[in-house]
Write a protein that holds these residues in place. Sequence first.
Motif, mmCIF file in Angstrom:
data_model
loop_
_atom_site.group_PDB
_atom_site.id
_atom_site.type_symbol
_atom_site.label_atom_id
_atom_site.label_comp_id
_atom_site.label_asym_id
_atom_site.label_seq_id
_atom_site.Cartn_x
_atom_site.Cartn_y
_atom_site.Cartn_z
ATOM 1 N N GLU A 75 0.623 -1.226 0.254
ATOM 2 C CA GLU A 75 -0.161 -0.108 -0.133
ATOM 3 C C GLU A 75 0.504 1.256 0.215
ATOM 4 O O GLU A 75 0.309 2.673 -0.337
ATOM 5 N N ALA A 76 2.339 1.195 0.380
ATOM 6 C CA ALA A 76 2.809 2.525 0.576
ATOM 7 C C ALA A 76 4.473 2.565 -0.086
ATOM 8 O O ALA A 76 5.144 3.441 0.209
ATOM 9 N N ASN A 77 4.716 1.494 -0.700
ATOM 10 C CA ASN A 77 6.082 1.121 -1.479
ATOM 11 C C ASN A 77 7.104 1.781 -0.303
ATOM 12 O O ASN A 77 8.155 1.969 -1.294
ATOM 13 N N ILE A 78 6.408 1.107 0.429
ATOM 14 C CA ILE A 78 7.601 0.793 1.483
ATOM 15 C C ILE A 78 7.912 -0.308 2.139
ATOM 16 O O ILE A 78 6.980 -1.418 2.698
ATOM 17 N N LEU A 79 9.332 -0.347 1.632
ATOM 18 C CA LEU A 79 9.377 -2.390 1.865
ATOM 19 C C LEU A 79 10.216 -2.223 3.603
ATOM 20 O O LEU A 79 11.827 -2.302 3.323
ATOM 21 N N LEU A 80 9.851 -2.587 4.403
ATOM 22 C CA LEU A 80 11.071 -2.903 5.755
ATOM 23 C C LEU A 80 11.806 -4.250 5.361
ATOM 24 O O LEU A 80 11.707 -5.596 6.755
ATOM 25 N N ALA A 81 12.520 -4.399 5.111
ATOM 26 C CA ALA A 81 13.507 -5.686 4.807
ATOM 27 C C ALA A 81 14.487 -5.208 3.769
ATOM 28 O O ALA A 81 15.304 -4.328 3.452
ATOM 29 N N ARG A 82 15.861 -6.098 4.825
ATOM 30 C CA ARG A 82 16.704 -6.362 4.608
ATOM 31 C C ARG A 82 17.897 -6.722 3.620
ATOM 32 O O ARG A 82 16.929 -8.469 3.209
ATOM 33 N N ASN A 83 19.056 -6.685 3.235
ATOM 34 C CA ASN A 83 19.666 -7.696 1.964
ATOM 35 C C ASN A 83 20.438 -8.350 2.901
ATOM 36 O O ASN A 83 21.215 -8.095 3.563
ATOM 37 N N ARG A 84 19.981 -9.694 3.248
ATOM 38 C CA ARG A 84 20.630 -10.659 3.710
ATOM 39 C C ARG A 84 22.490 -10.730 3.614
ATOM 40 O O ARG A 84 22.932 -10.980 4.504
ATOM 41 N N GLN A 85 22.991 -10.148 2.746
ATOM 42 C CA GLN A 85 24.339 -10.364 2.424
ATOM 43 C C GLN A 85 24.749 -9.131 3.525
ATOM 44 O O GLN A 85 26.194 -8.955 3.246
ATOM 45 N N THR A 86 24.167 -8.118 2.211
ATOM 46 C CA THR A 86 24.625 -6.690 3.220
ATOM 47 C C THR A 86 24.245 -6.142 5.048
ATOM 48 O O THR A 86 24.892 -6.250 5.475
ATOM 49 N N GLY A 87 22.886 -7.001 5.175
ATOM 50 C CA GLY A 87 22.933 -6.404 6.647
ATOM 51 C C GLY A 87 21.325 -4.835 6.022
ATOM 52 O O GLY A 87 21.834 -4.741 7.047
ATOM 53 N N ARG A 88 21.866 -4.600 5.320
ATOM 54 C CA ARG A 88 21.294 -3.445 5.287
ATOM 55 C C ARG A 88 20.002 -3.340 4.690
ATOM 56 O O ARG A 88 19.306 -3.757 3.239
ATOM 57 N N LEU A 89 19.409 -2.104 4.794
ATOM 58 C CA LEU A 89 17.781 -1.879 4.054
ATOM 59 C C LEU A 89 17.794 -1.845 2.741
ATOM 60 O O LEU A 89 18.656 -1.259 1.980
ATOM 61 N N VAL A 90 16.639 -2.491 2.307
ATOM 62 C CA VAL A 90 16.881 -2.520 0.257
ATOM 63 C C VAL A 90 17.200 -1.058 0.388
ATOM 64 O O VAL A 90 16.316 -0.197 0.394
ATOM 65 N N THR A 91 17.700 -1.038 -0.631
ATOM 66 C CA THR A 91 17.961 0.727 -1.430
ATOM 67 C C THR A 91 16.858 0.993 -2.588
ATOM 68 O O THR A 91 16.112 -0.029 -2.680
ATOM 69 N N HIS A 92 17.166 2.443 -2.667
ATOM 70 C CA HIS A 92 15.658 2.898 -3.736
ATOM 71 C C HIS A 92 15.478 2.008 -4.731
ATOM 72 O O HIS A 92 14.703 1.612 -6.217
ATOM 73 N N GLU A 93 16.795 1.903 -5.431
ATOM 74 C CA GLU A 93 16.516 1.135 -6.973
ATOM 75 C C GLU A 93 16.237 -0.085 -6.792
ATOM 76 O O GLU A 93 15.384 -1.109 -7.256
ATOM 77 N N ARG A 94 16.521 -0.583 -5.646
ATOM 78 C CA ARG A 94 16.224 -2.114 -5.282
ATOM 79 C C ARG A 94 14.791 -2.815 -5.173
ATOM 80 O O ARG A 94 13.941 -3.254 -5.899
ATOM 81 N N LEU A 95 14.061 -1.362 -4.591
ATOM 82 C CA LEU A 95 12.581 -1.392 -4.259
ATOM 83 C C LEU A 95 12.005 -1.191 -5.795
ATOM 84 O O LEU A 95 10.686 -1.648 -5.432
ATOM 85 N N ASP A 96 12.642 -0.723 -6.226
ATOM 86 C CA ASP A 96 11.735 0.158 -7.263
ATOM 87 C C ASP A 96 11.950 -2.035 -8.039
ATOM 88 O O ASP A 96 10.642 -1.710 -8.698
ATOM 89 N N ALA A 97 12.788 -2.325 -8.817
ATOM 90 C CA ALA A 97 12.402 -3.318 -8.994
ATOM 91 C C ALA A 97 11.904 -4.704 -8.255
ATOM 92 O O ALA A 97 10.670 -5.661 -8.549
ATOM 93 N N LEU A 98 11.893 -4.440 -6.973
ATOM 94 C CA LEU A 98 10.851 -5.212 -6.381
ATOM 95 C C LEU A 98 9.144 -5.165 -6.229
ATOM 96 O O LEU A 98 8.614 -5.729 -6.688
ATOM 97 N N ALA A 99 9.294 -3.600 -6.724
ATOM 98 C CA ALA A 99 8.131 -3.577 -6.582
ATOM 99 C C ALA A 99 7.401 -4.134 -8.253
ATOM 100 O O ALA A 99 6.177 -4.461 -8.009
ATOM 101 N N ASP A 100 8.119 -3.622 -9.078
ATOM 102 C CA ASP A 100 7.625 -4.323 -10.423
ATOM 103 C C ASP A 100 7.009 -5.663 -10.043
ATOM 104 O O ASP A 100 6.288 -6.150 -10.588
ATOM 105 N N LYS A 101 8.383 -6.074 -9.823
ATOM 106 C CA LYS A 101 8.129 -7.476 -9.694
ATOM 107 C C LYS A 101 6.955 -8.107 -9.041
ATOM 108 O O LYS A 101 6.426 -9.297 -9.625
#
Length: 269
Positions: free
Chosen positions: A89-115
Amino acid sequence: MTDRQVPLKPAATVLLVRDHVKINDKIEVFMVVRHHQIDFASGALVFPGGKVDDGDMDAALIDFLPESERRDDPLRAFKIASIRESFEEANILLARNRQTGRLVTHERLDALADKYRMPLQNGELPILDMVRAENLELATDLLGHFAHWITPAHMPKRFDTHFFIAEAPPHQLAAHDGEESVDSVWIGPNEVLTDADKGIYTVIFPTRMNVEVLSRFDSSKDAVAHAHGTDTFTVLPEMEVTDDGKFLLIPEEAGYSVTRRRIDEIMDK
């Protein structure tokens, strides 16, 4: 007429907050306007949220949570649902990249949202499929338990709703989905109350009460820390019928500004 109560549906909602100084507010919360054809709170300004899906309860999701969150937790499915719903509903994803331990970036969020955003919303796949395929960790540790409301027994639709709060990742851009919600806004708590009183927005009673609580904080960090550090009181409003009309009663222990309100006044909000 039957006295049998309508079964409760588990639901979760999330207050995504950020610091932003305005005239009467120091923080903002992301809210969406629900589609007028939605059967609950149609047209209302609400926090992102919805019913807990069966997929949110999948035990396999435990492996995709922070280690500190893998203990027994009766709120686990509600937390996962709130993360899924904020993504949908908000296009906000509270999730981390398990490899880096960092929250997903805006660029990756766009790809995840599209898919994944619409398939998740349409129930075409469970959230486990996304986190497993994309090697993500759901950041349930960022969620503070803000409130717990249960719809009164006399209502035709009843929800067991847990409210969570989290700081919105500054590098992710929030946006409504255009399906269940038709508009969205970053807005200060006092601004919500003022605009609701002016009739600019429709704000249902539980939302209004929690917006009022949010208005007490001077920063998003303080609001989240308070939720993490305090116990949550369950609110099950009761109805009182008097010669003066029908009233909804809120336990004083819940800490809200209102303990008794005429039902017709609530329906007007």
